[in-house]
Write a protein that holds these residues in place. Structure first.
Motif, PDB file in Angstrom:
ATOM      1  N   LYS A 181       0.808  -1.218   0.000  1.00  0.00           N
ATOM      2  CA  LYS A 181       0.000   0.000   0.000  1.00  0.00           C
ATOM      3  C   LYS A 181       0.841   1.267   0.000  1.00  0.00           C
ATOM      4  CE  LYS A 181      -3.740  -2.034   2.783  1.00  0.00           C
ATOM      5  NZ  LYS A 181      -3.128  -2.881   3.819  1.00  0.00           N
ATOM      6  N   VAL A 182       2.166   1.117  -0.012  1.00  0.00           N
ATOM      7  CA  VAL A 182       3.021   2.290   0.157  1.00  0.00           C
ATOM      8  C   VAL A 182       3.293   3.010  -1.165  1.00  0.00           C
ATOM      9  CG1 VAL A 182       5.393   2.967   0.691  1.00  0.00           C
ATOM     10  CG2 VAL A 182       4.095   1.595   2.316  1.00  0.00           C
ATOM     11  N   SER A 183       3.399   2.244  -2.274  1.00  0.00           N
ATOM     12  CA  SER A 183       3.992   2.836  -3.474  1.00  0.00           C
ATOM     13  C   SER A 183       3.165   3.993  -4.045  1.00  0.00           C
ATOM     14  CB  SER A 183       4.220   1.759  -4.530  1.00  0.00           C
ATOM     15  OG  SER A 183       2.971   1.298  -5.000  1.00  0.00           O
ATOM     16  N   ASP A 184       1.843   3.881  -4.065  1.00  0.00           N
ATOM     17  CA  ASP A 184       1.026   4.935  -4.672  1.00  0.00           C
ATOM     18  C   ASP A 184       0.060   5.520  -3.648  1.00  0.00           C
ATOM     19  OD1 ASP A 184      -0.611   6.576  -6.103  1.00  0.00           O
ATOM     20  OD2 ASP A 184      -1.150   5.123  -7.650  1.00  0.00           O
ATOM     21  N   PRO A 185       0.378   6.702  -3.100  1.00  0.00           N
ATOM     22  CA  PRO A 185      -0.474   7.306  -2.068  1.00  0.00           C
ATOM     23  C   PRO A 185      -1.909   7.531  -2.549  1.00  0.00           C
ATOM     24  CG  PRO A 185       1.579   8.534  -2.295  1.00  0.00           C
ATOM     25  CD  PRO A 185       1.553   7.536  -3.407  1.00  0.00           C
ATOM     26  N   ALA A 186      -2.083   7.905  -3.824  1.00  0.00           N
ATOM     27  CA  ALA A 186      -3.440   8.165  -4.336  1.00  0.00           C
ATOM     28  C   ALA A 186      -4.257   6.879  -4.364  1.00  0.00           C
ATOM     29  CB  ALA A 186      -3.362   8.771  -5.734  1.00  0.00           C
ATOM     30  N   GLU A 187      -3.585   5.782  -4.700  1.00  0.00           N
ATOM     31  CA  GLU A 187      -4.253   4.481  -4.727  1.00  0.00           C
ATOM     32  C   GLU A 187      -4.678   4.075  -3.316  1.00  0.00           C
ATOM     33  OE1 GLU A 187      -2.015   1.419  -6.730  1.00  0.00           O
ATOM     34  OE2 GLU A 187      -2.739  -0.115  -5.355  1.00  0.00           O
ATOM     35  N   TRP A 193      -2.859   6.890   4.096  1.00  0.00           N
ATOM     36  CA  TRP A 193      -1.399   7.061   4.152  1.00  0.00           C
ATOM     37  C   TRP A 193      -0.799   6.484   5.433  1.00  0.00           C
ATOM     38  CZ3 TRP A 193      -1.538  12.921   2.456  1.00  0.00           C
ATOM     39  CH2 TRP A 193      -1.913  12.983   1.106  1.00  0.00           C
ATOM     40  N   GLY A 214      -4.031  -2.334  -4.291  1.00  0.00           N
ATOM     41  CA  GLY A 214      -5.221  -2.281  -5.145  1.00  0.00           C
ATOM     42  C   GLY A 214      -6.349  -1.581  -4.412  1.00  0.00           C
ATOM     43  N   GLY A 241       4.667   8.054   8.351  1.00  0.00           N
ATOM     44  CA  GLY A 241       3.984   7.595   7.141  1.00  0.00           C
ATOM     45  C   GLY A 241       3.133   8.681   6.524  1.00  0.00           C
ATOM     46  N   VAL A 242       2.324   9.329   7.351  1.00  0.00           N
ATOM     47  CA  VAL A 242       1.424  10.365   6.816  1.00  0.00           C
ATOM     48  C   VAL A 242       2.247  11.516   6.224  1.00  0.00           C
ATOM     49  CG1 VAL A 242      -0.326  12.073   7.420  1.00  0.00           C
ATOM     50  CG2 VAL A 242      -0.488   9.759   8.338  1.00  0.00           C
ATOM     51  N   GLN A 282       4.055  10.237   2.917  1.00  0.00           N
ATOM     52  CA  GLN A 282       3.116  10.038   1.803  1.00  0.00           C
ATOM     53  C   GLN A 282       2.540  11.365   1.332  1.00  0.00           C
ATOM     54  OE1 GLN A 282       4.114   7.370   0.790  1.00  0.00           O
ATOM     55  NE2 GLN A 282       2.395   5.955   0.737  1.00  0.00           N
ATOM     56  N   ARG A 294       5.124  12.668  -0.887  1.00  0.00           N
ATOM     57  CA  ARG A 294       5.281  11.881  -2.122  1.00  0.00           C
ATOM     58  C   ARG A 294       4.098  12.033  -3.052  1.00  0.00           C
ATOM     59  NH1 ARG A 294       5.218   6.350  -1.470  1.00  0.00           N
ATOM     60  NH2 ARG A 294       5.874   6.193  -3.614  1.00  0.00           N
ATOM     61  N   SER A 295       2.915  12.329  -2.520  1.00  0.00           N
ATOM     62  CA  SER A 295       1.737  12.291  -3.374  1.00  0.00           C
ATOM     63  C   SER A 295       1.728  13.488  -4.324  1.00  0.00           C
ATOM     64  CB  SER A 295       0.469  12.246  -2.546  1.00  0.00           C
ATOM     65  OG  SER A 295       0.287  13.459  -1.895  1.00  0.00           O
ATOM     66  N   ARG A 311      -3.699  -0.145 -11.052  1.00  0.00           N
ATOM     67  CA  ARG A 311      -3.809  -0.444  -9.624  1.00  0.00           C
ATOM     68  C   ARG A 311      -4.224  -1.882  -9.381  1.00  0.00           C
ATOM     69  NH1 ARG A 311      -7.361   4.763  -7.686  1.00  0.00           N
ATOM     70  NH2 ARG A 311      -5.732   6.348  -7.927  1.00  0.00           N
ATOM     71  N   SER A 312      -5.231  -2.333 -10.137  1.00  0.00           N
ATOM     72  CA  SER A 312      -5.730  -3.674  -9.844  1.00  0.00           C
ATOM     73  C   SER A 312      -4.918  -4.749 -10.558  1.00  0.00           C
ATOM     74  CB  SER A 312      -7.209  -3.785 -10.200  1.00  0.00           C
ATOM     75  OG  SER A 312      -7.454  -3.251 -11.475  1.00  0.00           O
ATOM     76  N   GLN A 345      -7.008  11.316  -9.759  1.00  0.00           N
ATOM     77  CA  GLN A 345      -7.506  11.704  -8.427  1.00  0.00           C
ATOM     78  C   GLN A 345      -8.857  12.403  -8.543  1.00  0.00           C
ATOM     79  OE1 GLN A 345      -4.560  13.267  -5.493  1.00  0.00           O
ATOM     80  NE2 GLN A 345      -3.067  12.887  -7.097  1.00  0.00           N
ATOM     81  N   ASP A 357     -11.254   9.664  -9.006  1.00  0.00           N
ATOM     82  CA  ASP A 357     -11.444   8.994  -7.710  1.00  0.00           C
ATOM     83  C   ASP A 357     -12.519   9.687  -6.893  1.00  0.00           C
ATOM     84  OD1 ASP A 357      -9.526   7.058  -8.114  1.00  0.00           O
ATOM     85  OD2 ASP A 357      -7.922   8.142  -7.093  1.00  0.00           O
TER      86      ASP A 357
END
Lengths: 170, 285
Positions: free
Chosen positions: A45-51, A72, A126, B50-51, B54, B57-58, B132-133, B213, B216
């Motif tokens: 779950k780390v690689s893509d924050p938006a995902e 996150w 995912g 983490g927060v 991320q 990074r986002s 993603r999937s 996004q 989303d």
């Protein structure tokens, strides 16, 4: 009389099985198994924050303002649990946190299922909306229930081989 | 030795034992508290770090760079056709989505004609969630290449080429930048060093993420999502199934009494004269 003795023998045998050396090795396997599960779940779950955020949003439970912090932060919580379990530090507390987290996940998946929305649980990366035919709610709940059993064992018998807990107690 | 004395000794021994036990219990308790504290600190630190990480990074929801000619308040939309056309067709598509490929191969001649007649402007949202999937990067790189083509003024043609050469969903051919560049050779004037650099550097990667996004956060959950003047028309408009004929009919009905737009060429090749569906080029091995 004879049956009472047999009972005592069986109870003694059970106690040996639960408290003995074999049980501590079993506990080690459970602890490392759960560490691998959390580590894998966190890393995915780390690689893509938006995902990660979208996987949380898709449950339609949390308000938008909490979607990103949870998406996150959660993988890193899982990675922290993996690290602590691998070290065997505070095994019982960590197992309690694991169990609580798994109960939250099971509740979330059940809620999505009963509300009739079609999502992937995003348990190992995912996540998000999927076609109705591709939902796997039952498998996801059963899988998390299995992990819950591992956590429950460690809450019940937190003493395991090759753990920092054992090293600190010595 | 008197009884009293013996009792006193035992009392003293017991007391010492008790004191030692109490001390050991206290030490164990302290140890437990310390371990609990360490566990709490490790967990809290991991979550906070983490927060923060991320968040850094986002990619921003408002892209820092967008392809030329994109519209909307965040420049997330690629418009094709006359800006003043009376009807708007909104299309959300993922380059890897098979249903989008089949929609495009069936409808693109009709859509191109409606654009060139000034009847519709199509607002494309190129989303990228299949990576993603299924894993891979074909959605993201494909969307970026489409952004590069838009930047070069060849979006419509390149878009049609990509969908005609779409691989199986589970095959990630568009994850190869070379494949995307090779396909650009089918669009006259697109295969330039600038386009190649744009594809290879994933120049509009931030824009691609922002478009996704935005999707989303929308209420749309699958692709293709196709709206005519805001109303869903795919796979059905009301009870009527979508077809090239029905799409033309619906557009004409919506446009009744309205002035048609003035389409420019926008560097696109003209629409085909027939509305016949295009065949899928077999993906090159």
């Amino acid at each position: 009389m004879a049956s009472q003795q047999a009972d005592r023998g069986r109870v003694g045998g059970l106690r040996r099985a639960v408290d003995g050396t074999a049980a501590e090795w079993f506990g080690l396997a459970v602890r490392l198994g759960l560490a691998v599960v959390w580590g894998w779940a966190g890393l995915a779950k780390v690689s893509d924050p938006a995902e990660a955020a979208q996987a949380v949003r898709a449950y339609e439970i949390l308000p938008e303002s909490l979607v990103k912090p949870v998406g996150w932060g959660l993988p890193f919580l899982e990675l922290a649990l993996a690290l602590l379990l691998a070290l065997g530090l505070g095994t019982r507390i960590v197992a309690v946190v694991s169990a609580v987290l798994l109960l939250v996940f099971i509740a979330g998946i059940s809620s999505a299922w009963t509300r009739g929305i079609s999502i992937d649980c995003g348990c190992f990366g995912g996540g998000g909306a999927v076609d109705e035919s591709q939902t796997k709610y039952l498998q996801e709940i059963l899988r998390d229930s299995g992990f819950l059993l591992l956590s429950a064992w460690l809450v019940y018998r937190p003493r395991t081989r090759l753990s920092m807990d054992a090293w600190l107690a010595a | 030795m008197s009884e009293k004395n013996r009792e006193g000794k035992r009392n003293a021994r017991d007391k010492m034992k008790e004191a030692r036990a109490a001390e050991e219990a206290k030490a164990r308790r302290n140890k437990k508290l310390a371990v609990g504290g360490v566990v709490a600190v490790v967990i809290a630190a991991a979550v906070v770090v983490g927060v923060v990480v991320q968040n850094q990074r986002s990619k921003p929801e408002t892209p820092t760079a967008a392809p030329a000619g994109t519209v909307g308040d965040k420049n997330l939309v690629i418009p094709v056709g006359a800006a003043n056309a009376p009807s708007t067709l909104t299309v959300y598509e993922d380059p890897r989505c098979p249903a989008c490929g089949s929609f495009e191969r069936t409808f693109s001649p009709t859509v191109d004609q409606l654009e060139d007649a000034g009847k519709i402007v199509v607002n494309y949202h190129i989303v990228s969630f299949i990576d993603r999937s299924l894993g891979g990067s074909g959605s993201k790189y494909g969307a970026n290449a489409l952004g590069c083509a838009q930047d070069a003024g060849h979006f419509r043609d390149y878009h049609d080429v990509l969908y005609r050469n779409q691989p199986e969903e589970t095959e990630d051919s568009f994850g190869s930048k070379q494949t995307l560049i090779d396909l650009a050779k089918q669009v006259p004037g697109l295969d330039t060093p600038e386009f190649q650099a744009c594809v290879n550097d994933n120049e509009f990667g931030g824009w691609v993420s922002a478009v996704q996004q935005d999707f989303d956060k929308s209420s749309y959950k699958s692709t293709p999502t196709v709206l005519l003047n805001g109303e869903a028309v795919y796979p059905k408009k009301g009870d009527e199934q979508i077809s090239p004929e029905n799409l033309v009919k619906w557009v004409d009905a919506a446009n009744q009494g309205k002035e048609l737009g003035t389409p420019g060429s926008n560097g696109q090749s003209p629409a085909p004269s027939s509305t016949a569906a295009e065949s899928n080029n077999p993906p090159s091995p």
